[in-house]
Design a protein around this motif. Structure first.
Motif, PDB file in Angstrom:
ATOM      1  N   SER A 141       0.827  -1.211   0.000  1.00  0.00           N
ATOM      2  CA  SER A 141       0.000   0.000   0.000  1.00  0.00           C
ATOM      3  C   SER A 141       0.867   1.269   0.000  1.00  0.00           C
ATOM      4  CB  SER A 141      -0.957  -0.003   1.184  1.00  0.00           C
ATOM      5  OG  SER A 141      -0.249   0.036   2.398  1.00  0.00           O
ATOM      6  N   LEU A 142       1.969   1.260   0.752  1.00  0.00           N
ATOM      7  CA  LEU A 142       2.874   2.418   0.747  1.00  0.00           C
ATOM      8  C   LEU A 142       3.558   2.587  -0.600  1.00  0.00           C
ATOM      9  CD1 LEU A 142       4.631   2.537   4.237  1.00  0.00           C
ATOM     10  CD2 LEU A 142       3.207   4.271   3.190  1.00  0.00           C
ATOM     11  N   VAL A 143       3.917   1.488  -1.230  1.00  0.00           N
ATOM     12  CA  VAL A 143       4.546   1.552  -2.555  1.00  0.00           C
ATOM     13  C   VAL A 143       3.578   2.188  -3.557  1.00  0.00           C
ATOM     14  CG1 VAL A 143       5.421   0.166  -4.493  1.00  0.00           C
ATOM     15  CG2 VAL A 143       6.154  -0.343  -2.153  1.00  0.00           C
ATOM     16  N   LYS A 144       2.298   1.775  -3.525  1.00  0.00           N
ATOM     17  CA  LYS A 144       1.293   2.348  -4.428  1.00  0.00           C
ATOM     18  C   LYS A 144       1.081   3.834  -4.150  1.00  0.00           C
ATOM     19  CE  LYS A 144      -1.364  -1.800  -5.428  1.00  0.00           C
ATOM     20  NZ  LYS A 144      -2.655  -2.483  -5.276  1.00  0.00           N
ATOM     21  N   TYR A 145       1.021   4.202  -2.854  1.00  0.00           N
ATOM     22  CA  TYR A 145       0.848   5.601  -2.476  1.00  0.00           C
ATOM     23  C   TYR A 145       2.008   6.447  -3.004  1.00  0.00           C
ATOM     24  CZ  TYR A 145       0.788   9.769   0.476  1.00  0.00           C
ATOM     25  OH  TYR A 145       0.796  11.061   0.918  1.00  0.00           O
ATOM     26  N   LYS A 146       3.231   5.967  -2.824  1.00  0.00           N
ATOM     27  CA  LYS A 146       4.406   6.718  -3.287  1.00  0.00           C
ATOM     28  C   LYS A 146       4.436   6.815  -4.812  1.00  0.00           C
ATOM     29  CE  LYS A 146       7.234   4.364  -0.529  1.00  0.00           C
ATOM     30  NZ  LYS A 146       8.459   3.886   0.121  1.00  0.00           N
ATOM     31  N   GLN A 147       4.003   5.753  -5.496  1.00  0.00           N
ATOM     32  CA  GLN A 147       3.959   5.801  -6.953  1.00  0.00           C
ATOM     33  C   GLN A 147       2.957   6.854  -7.434  1.00  0.00           C
ATOM     34  OE1 GLN A 147       3.112   1.720  -7.926  1.00  0.00           O
ATOM     35  NE2 GLN A 147       5.291   1.170  -8.047  1.00  0.00           N
ATOM     36  N   ALA A 148       1.824   6.941  -6.748  1.00  0.00           N
ATOM     37  CA  ALA A 148       0.819   7.953  -7.109  1.00  0.00           C
ATOM     38  C   ALA A 148       1.330   9.356  -6.814  1.00  0.00           C
ATOM     39  CB  ALA A 148      -0.480   7.706  -6.346  1.00  0.00           C
ATOM     40  N   LEU A 149       1.990   9.544  -5.668  1.00  0.00           N
ATOM     41  CA  LEU A 149       2.486  10.859  -5.271  1.00  0.00           C
ATOM     42  C   LEU A 149       3.656  11.312  -6.139  1.00  0.00           C
ATOM     43  CD1 LEU A 149       2.035  13.045  -3.109  1.00  0.00           C
ATOM     44  CD2 LEU A 149       3.731  11.900  -1.704  1.00  0.00           C
ATOM     45  N   LEU A 150       4.465  10.360  -6.584  1.00  0.00           N
ATOM     46  CA  LEU A 150       5.683  10.695  -7.329  1.00  0.00           C
ATOM     47  C   LEU A 150       5.613  10.270  -8.790  1.00  0.00           C
ATOM     48  CD1 LEU A 150       8.188   9.486  -4.594  1.00  0.00           C
ATOM     49  CD2 LEU A 150       7.470  11.822  -5.056  1.00  0.00           C
ATOM     50  N   ALA A 151       4.405  10.158  -9.344  1.00  0.00           N
ATOM     51  CA  ALA A 151       4.206   9.625 -10.690  1.00  0.00           C
ATOM     52  C   ALA A 151       5.138  10.220 -11.748  1.00  0.00           C
ATOM     53  CB  ALA A 151       2.746   9.803 -11.100  1.00  0.00           C
ATOM     54  N   ASP A 152       5.204  11.533 -11.851  1.00  0.00           N
ATOM     55  CA  ASP A 152       6.009  12.176 -12.899  1.00  0.00           C
ATOM     56  C   ASP A 152       7.152  12.989 -12.319  1.00  0.00           C
ATOM     57  OD1 ASP A 152       4.283  11.219 -14.910  1.00  0.00           O
ATOM     58  OD2 ASP A 152       2.878  12.849 -14.541  1.00  0.00           O
ATOM     59  N   ALA A 153       7.654  12.607 -11.155  1.00  0.00           N
ATOM     60  CA  ALA A 153       8.660  13.409 -10.447  1.00  0.00           C
ATOM     61  C   ALA A 153       9.959  13.569 -11.217  1.00  0.00           C
ATOM     62  CB  ALA A 153       8.942  12.804  -9.074  1.00  0.00           C
ATOM     63  N   THR A 154      10.324  12.591 -12.017  1.00  0.00           N
ATOM     64  CA  THR A 154      11.598  12.683 -12.742  1.00  0.00           C
ATOM     65  C   THR A 154      11.493  13.593 -13.964  1.00  0.00           C
ATOM     66  OG1 THR A 154      11.037  10.677 -13.971  1.00  0.00           O
ATOM     67  CG2 THR A 154      12.383  10.422 -11.973  1.00  0.00           C
ATOM     68  N   ALA A 155      10.303  13.860 -14.461  1.00  0.00           N
ATOM     69  CA  ALA A 155      10.121  14.680 -15.657  1.00  0.00           C
ATOM     70  C   ALA A 155       9.741  16.125 -15.333  1.00  0.00           C
ATOM     71  CB  ALA A 155       9.047  14.061 -16.538  1.00  0.00           C
ATOM     72  N   VAL A 156       9.887  16.533 -14.087  1.00  0.00           N
ATOM     73  CA  VAL A 156       9.478  17.870 -13.670  1.00  0.00           C
ATOM     74  C   VAL A 156      10.581  18.878 -13.998  1.00  0.00           C
ATOM     75  CG1 VAL A 156       8.863  19.306 -11.692  1.00  0.00           C
ATOM     76  CG2 VAL A 156       8.011  16.976 -11.841  1.00  0.00           C
ATOM     77  N   PRO A 157      10.236  19.949 -14.733  1.00  0.00           N
ATOM     78  CA  PRO A 157      11.253  20.975 -15.020  1.00  0.00           C
ATOM     79  C   PRO A 157      11.621  21.758 -13.759  1.00  0.00           C
ATOM     80  CG  PRO A 157       9.096  21.660 -15.849  1.00  0.00           C
ATOM     81  CD  PRO A 157       8.943  20.260 -15.331  1.00  0.00           C
ATOM     82  N   ASP A 158      12.886  22.108 -13.644  1.00  0.00           N
ATOM     83  CA  ASP A 158      13.365  22.883 -12.496  1.00  0.00           C
ATOM     84  C   ASP A 158      13.537  24.331 -12.935  1.00  0.00           C
ATOM     85  OD1 ASP A 158      14.647  24.008 -10.322  1.00  0.00           O
ATOM     86  OD2 ASP A 158      15.894  22.254  -9.948  1.00  0.00           O
ATOM     87  N   GLU A 159      12.698  25.222 -12.399  1.00  0.00           N
ATOM     88  CA  GLU A 159      12.753  26.643 -12.760  1.00  0.00           C
ATOM     89  C   GLU A 159      13.723  27.425 -11.881  1.00  0.00           C
ATOM     90  OE1 GLU A 159       8.870  28.545 -13.105  1.00  0.00           O
ATOM     91  OE2 GLU A 159       7.956  26.581 -13.414  1.00  0.00           O
ATOM     92  N   GLY A 160      14.422  26.724 -10.990  1.00  0.00           N
ATOM     93  CA  GLY A 160      15.306  27.423 -10.057  1.00  0.00           C
ATOM     94  C   GLY A 160      14.491  27.985  -8.911  1.00  0.00           C
ATOM     95  N   GLY A 161      15.160  28.608  -7.974  1.00  0.00           N
ATOM     96  CA  GLY A 161      14.458  29.177  -6.828  1.00  0.00           C
ATOM     97  C   GLY A 161      14.075  28.108  -5.832  1.00  0.00           C
ATOM     98  N   SER A 162      13.046  28.371  -5.051  1.00  0.00           N
ATOM     99  CA  SER A 162      12.653  27.451  -3.991  1.00  0.00           C
ATOM    100  C   SER A 162      11.952  26.221  -4.552  1.00  0.00           C
ATOM    101  CB  SER A 162      11.766  28.175  -2.973  1.00  0.00           C
ATOM    102  OG  SER A 162      10.533  28.490  -3.563  1.00  0.00           O
ATOM    103  N   ASN A 163      11.754  25.231  -3.691  1.00  0.00           N
ATOM    104  CA  ASN A 163      11.109  23.977  -4.082  1.00  0.00           C
ATOM    105  C   ASN A 163       9.644  24.189  -4.443  1.00  0.00           C
ATOM    106  OD1 ASN A 163      10.889  21.139  -4.415  1.00  0.00           O
ATOM    107  ND2 ASN A 163      10.062  20.958  -2.356  1.00  0.00           N
ATOM    108  N   VAL A 164       8.955  25.131  -3.771  1.00  0.00           N
ATOM    109  CA  VAL A 164       7.558  25.441  -4.063  1.00  0.00           C
ATOM    110  C   VAL A 164       7.503  26.833  -4.680  1.00  0.00           C
ATOM    111  CG1 VAL A 164       5.249  25.775  -3.105  1.00  0.00           C
ATOM    112  CG2 VAL A 164       6.753  24.011  -2.149  1.00  0.00           C
ATOM    113  N   LEU A 165       6.927  26.918  -5.863  1.00  0.00           N
ATOM    114  CA  LEU A 165       6.768  28.197  -6.548  1.00  0.00           C
ATOM    115  C   LEU A 165       5.293  28.583  -6.524  1.00  0.00           C
ATOM    116  CD1 LEU A 165       8.999  27.427  -9.666  1.00  0.00           C
ATOM    117  CD2 LEU A 165       9.652  28.668  -7.602  1.00  0.00           C
TER     118      LEU A 165
END
Length: 198
Positions: free
Chosen positions: A44-68
């Motif tokens: 269940s934790l593995v499924k939750y993390k997969q849902a939360l981090l589904a596209d995490a590797t393809a996220v563009p980094d605009e610089g600045g803080s972690n939350v924009l």
């Protein structure tokens, strides 16, 4: 300007810097890789993390803080949203108040993007002042969010603008977006003008 939805934790009284939830201890900060490698035997934790981090590797980094924090919008049923851009120069927002008709039902909608690591316990604080006196305060717990390319959004519960002769005028609003670790991603001031009519 008081919250009527019991499902959202809106704090009352105190200072607008009331940034903690009594009895809550934030988890230790971990990288995406550490989180992914933890609890591999719990399905269940593995499924939750997969849902939360589904596209995490393809996220563009605009610089600045972690939350924009991208924008805040005043949402009034039957009218076009009034949106304030928070991605540029925010210093002048307080000099151009947004007009709201007295007694009107409204909501605030905040658009933001998480770009590198999971953010836990994200919250939105909002305090309104009239002639230097605090007249209202909201403290919304938004939750935890993983990185993604598209912005997340949070809409506050419906509130009613104050009404009557004494309520009309300009309010200074101090807003803040922060997390469990009290890391402030954005703090800004803006104006709200309550008038008899649009």
């Amino acid at each position: 300007m008081a919250t009527e939805d019991p499902q959202v934790a809106a704090a009352t009284g105190g200072d607008e810097d009331d940034e903690t939830t009594p009895g809550y201890k934030p988890p230790a900060q971990k990288s995406l890789q550490e989180i992914t490698e933890l609890d591999q035997d719990d399905e269940s934790l593995v499924k939750y993390k997969q849902a939360l981090l589904a596209d995490a590797t393809a996220v563009p980094d605009e610089g600045g803080s972690n939350v924009l924090v991208k924008s805040i919008s005043l949402v009034v049923p039957g009218r076009d949203d009034v949106t304030l851009d928070l991605s540029g120069d925010i210093a002048d927002l307080k000099n151009h108040p947004v007009t709201l008709k007295e007694g009107t039902a409204y909501r605030l909608k905040i658009a933001f993007r998480v770009q590198r690591e999971i953010v836990t316990g994200l919250r939105f604080l909002n305090a309104s002042y009239r002639k230097g006196i605090k007249v209202d305060k909201e403290n919304y717990m938004l939750g935890s969010y993983g990185p993604q390319a598209d912005p997340h959004s949070f809409t506050t519960p419906q509130e009613d603008a104050p009404s009557g002769l004494m309520a009309r005028g300009t309010y200074k609003v101090k807003s803040k977006f922060l997390d469990d670790d009290k890391h402030v991603y954005l703090a800004w001031e803006w104006g709200l003008k309550i008038e008899k009519d649009w």
